[in-house]
Write a protein that holds these residues in place. Structure first.
Motif, mmCIF file in Angstrom:
data_model
loop_
_atom_site.group_PDB
_atom_site.id
_atom_site.type_symbol
_atom_site.label_atom_id
_atom_site.label_comp_id
_atom_site.label_asym_id
_atom_site.label_seq_id
_atom_site.Cartn_x
_atom_site.Cartn_y
_atom_site.Cartn_z
ATOM 1 N N PHE A 1 0.840 -1.198 0.000
ATOM 2 C CA PHE A 1 0.000 0.000 0.000
ATOM 3 C C PHE A 1 0.874 1.247 0.000
ATOM 4 O O PHE A 1 1.864 1.322 0.737
ATOM 5 N N ILE A 2 0.495 2.247 -0.798
ATOM 6 C CA ILE A 2 1.259 3.489 -0.945
ATOM 7 C C ILE A 2 0.338 4.665 -0.638
ATOM 8 O O ILE A 2 -0.710 4.819 -1.279
ATOM 9 N N ASP A 3 0.727 5.505 0.334
ATOM 10 C CA ASP A 3 -0.111 6.647 0.730
ATOM 11 C C ASP A 3 0.784 7.744 1.288
ATOM 12 O O ASP A 3 1.817 7.449 1.894
ATOM 13 N N ASP A 4 0.386 8.997 1.099
ATOM 14 C CA ASP A 4 1.172 10.116 1.623
ATOM 15 C C ASP A 4 0.838 10.436 3.079
ATOM 16 O O ASP A 4 1.575 11.175 3.725
ATOM 17 N N ASN A 5 -0.269 9.899 3.587
ATOM 18 C CA ASN A 5 -0.743 10.222 4.936
ATOM 19 C C ASN A 5 -0.314 9.125 5.903
ATOM 20 O O ASN A 5 -0.725 7.968 5.759
ATOM 21 N N LEU A 6 0.506 9.486 6.869
ATOM 22 C CA LEU A 6 1.043 8.487 7.797
ATOM 23 C C LEU A 6 -0.066 7.802 8.595
ATOM 24 O O LEU A 6 0.041 6.619 8.914
ATOM 25 N N ARG A 7 -1.123 8.525 8.907
ATOM 26 C CA ARG A 7 -2.265 7.937 9.596
ATOM 27 C C ARG A 7 -2.856 6.785 8.776
ATOM 28 O O ARG A 7 -3.206 5.725 9.313
ATOM 29 N N ASN A 8 -2.945 6.968 7.475
ATOM 30 C CA ASN A 8 -3.490 5.919 6.605
ATOM 31 C C ASN A 8 -2.528 4.743 6.474
ATOM 32 O O ASN A 8 -2.953 3.593 6.321
ATOM 33 N N ILE A 9 -1.233 5.028 6.515
ATOM 34 C CA ILE A 9 -0.226 3.966 6.511
ATOM 35 C C ILE A 9 -0.400 3.080 7.743
ATOM 36 O O ILE A 9 -0.399 1.845 7.651
ATOM 37 N N HIS A 10 -0.564 3.698 8.891
ATOM 38 C CA HIS A 10 -0.747 2.924 10.122
ATOM 39 C C HIS A 10 -2.020 2.094 10.056
ATOM 40 O O HIS A 10 -2.051 0.953 10.544
ATOM 41 N N GLY A 11 -3.068 2.630 9.424
ATOM 42 C CA GLY A 11 -4.305 1.876 9.268
ATOM 43 C C GLY A 11 -4.115 0.630 8.424
ATOM 44 O O GLY A 11 -4.633 -0.442 8.747
ATOM 45 N N ALA A 12 -3.349 0.761 7.354
ATOM 46 C CA ALA A 12 -3.077 -0.392 6.491
ATOM 47 C C ALA A 12 -2.228 -1.436 7.209
ATOM 48 O O ALA A 12 -2.504 -2.645 7.135
ATOM 49 N N GLU A 13 -1.222 -0.959 7.906
ATOM 50 C CA GLU A 13 -0.331 -1.897 8.598
ATOM 51 C C GLU A 13 -1.070 -2.645 9.696
ATOM 52 O O GLU A 13 -0.766 -3.814 9.977
ATOM 53 N N ALA A 14 -2.067 -2.004 10.311
ATOM 54 C CA ALA A 14 -2.881 -2.680 11.321
ATOM 55 C C ALA A 14 -3.698 -3.821 10.718
ATOM 56 O O ALA A 14 -4.100 -4.745 11.435
ATOM 57 N N CYS A 15 -3.902 -3.757 9.403
ATOM 58 C CA CYS A 15 -4.617 -4.823 8.693
ATOM 59 C C CYS A 15 -3.662 -5.849 8.084
ATOM 60 O O CYS A 15 -4.090 -6.717 7.322
ATOM 61 N N GLY A 16 -2.384 -5.726 8.391
ATOM 62 C CA GLY A 16 -1.404 -6.675 7.884
ATOM 63 C C GLY A 16 -0.906 -6.382 6.486
ATOM 64 O O GLY A 16 -0.336 -7.261 5.828
ATOM 65 N N ILE A 17 -1.081 -5.142 6.038
ATOM 66 C CA ILE A 17 -0.662 -4.751 4.690
ATOM 67 C C ILE A 17 0.657 -3.983 4.775
ATOM 68 O O ILE A 17 0.729 -2.944 5.442
ATOM 69 N N ASP A 18 1.677 -4.467 4.118
ATOM 70 C CA ASP A 18 2.952 -3.756 4.052
ATOM 71 C C ASP A 18 2.736 -2.433 3.323
ATOM 72 O O ASP A 18 1.947 -2.365 2.369
ATOM 73 N N SER A 19 3.420 -1.370 3.767
ATOM 74 C CA SER A 19 3.098 -0.046 3.251
ATOM 75 C C SER A 19 4.342 0.796 3.020
ATOM 76 O O SER A 19 5.388 0.574 3.632
ATOM 77 N N ILE A 20 4.172 1.784 2.137
ATOM 78 C CA ILE A 20 5.204 2.782 1.868
ATOM 79 C C ILE A 20 4.602 4.149 2.133
ATOM 80 O O ILE A 20 3.573 4.504 1.544
#
Length: 205
Positions: free
Chosen positions: A167-186
């Motif tokens: 997952f790729i997003d500019d918003n760190l809050r959204n990155i944390h949301g993805a990672e909480a779902c087990g999705i690796d993120s940038i």
């Protein structure tokens, strides 16, 4: 061992599409300070996010007009002149998306916080949105990032294993949301930074 991805999920605003309400309000107000005050205290990001989550634009506008009648014209401009907030395509990221598409190695998706009423405008302006294998728009689903169920909706709809998604997003809050779902993120900061991370992950060469 390098992680094996099958799906890459992009945010749209500030990653692929340059959207910023300042492009509009710097035309409306005399000084940048007036623009910032308006966006911090009247048409705020929290207010805008409710439209991303499905609130009708007309209802949102009338709510603020009632609260701030002295700024009625400026409030109505938010959606009345919404297209003037679009700065165009972020070319460096678009080039990365095109390279990924042409490689044929990954499924490509978009997960965006965007009003369902304004997203059709984006579809007409940005043909590259047709490159995605699927797009999930918060305004259509009545839920938005960073709520876990929004990420899960995308995974379930397109049968994507979380462990195989990036997952790729500019918003760190959204990155944390993805990672909480087990999705690796940038956490996206620039096309150049994104390209270097994708090279390091052997997704790009």
């Amino acid at each position: 061992m390098q992680q094996q991805y099958t799906s890459i999920i992009f945010d749209l605003g500030a990653v692929l599409i340059d959207w910023n309400p300042r492009y509009l309000y710097n035309k409306i107000f005399t000084t940048p300070e007036e623009t910032e005050h308006f966006l911090e205290h009247i048409c705020t990001s929290d207010w805008n996010e409710e439209q991303d989550a499905g609130r009708a634009l007309a209802a949102a506008t009338e709510l603020l007009v009632q609260q701030h009648p002295a700024f009625e014209d400026q409030i109505r401009a938010y959606y009345g002149r919404w297209q003037e907030m679009l700065g165009g395509v972020i070319e460096g990221t678009l080039a990365i998306l095109q390279q990924l598409k042409e490689s044929g190695r990954y499924k490509l998706y978009a997960l965006t916080n965007w009003s369902g009423e304004t997203f059709p405008i984006a579809l007409t302006l940005y043909p590259f949105l047709g490159w995605f294998d699927g797009i999930v728009v918060s305004g259509h689903e009545k839920i938005r990032k960073p709520h876990p169920s929004f990420y899960q909706l995308l995974l379930d709809r397109y049968q994507i294993p979380a462990a195989e998604a990036l997952f790729i997003d500019d918003n760190l809050r959204n990155i944390h949301g993805a990672e909480a779902c087990g999705i690796d993120s940038i956490h996206f900061t620039s096309p150049e930074q994104l390209k270097q991370v994708l090279i390091a992950k052997t997704i790009l060469s």
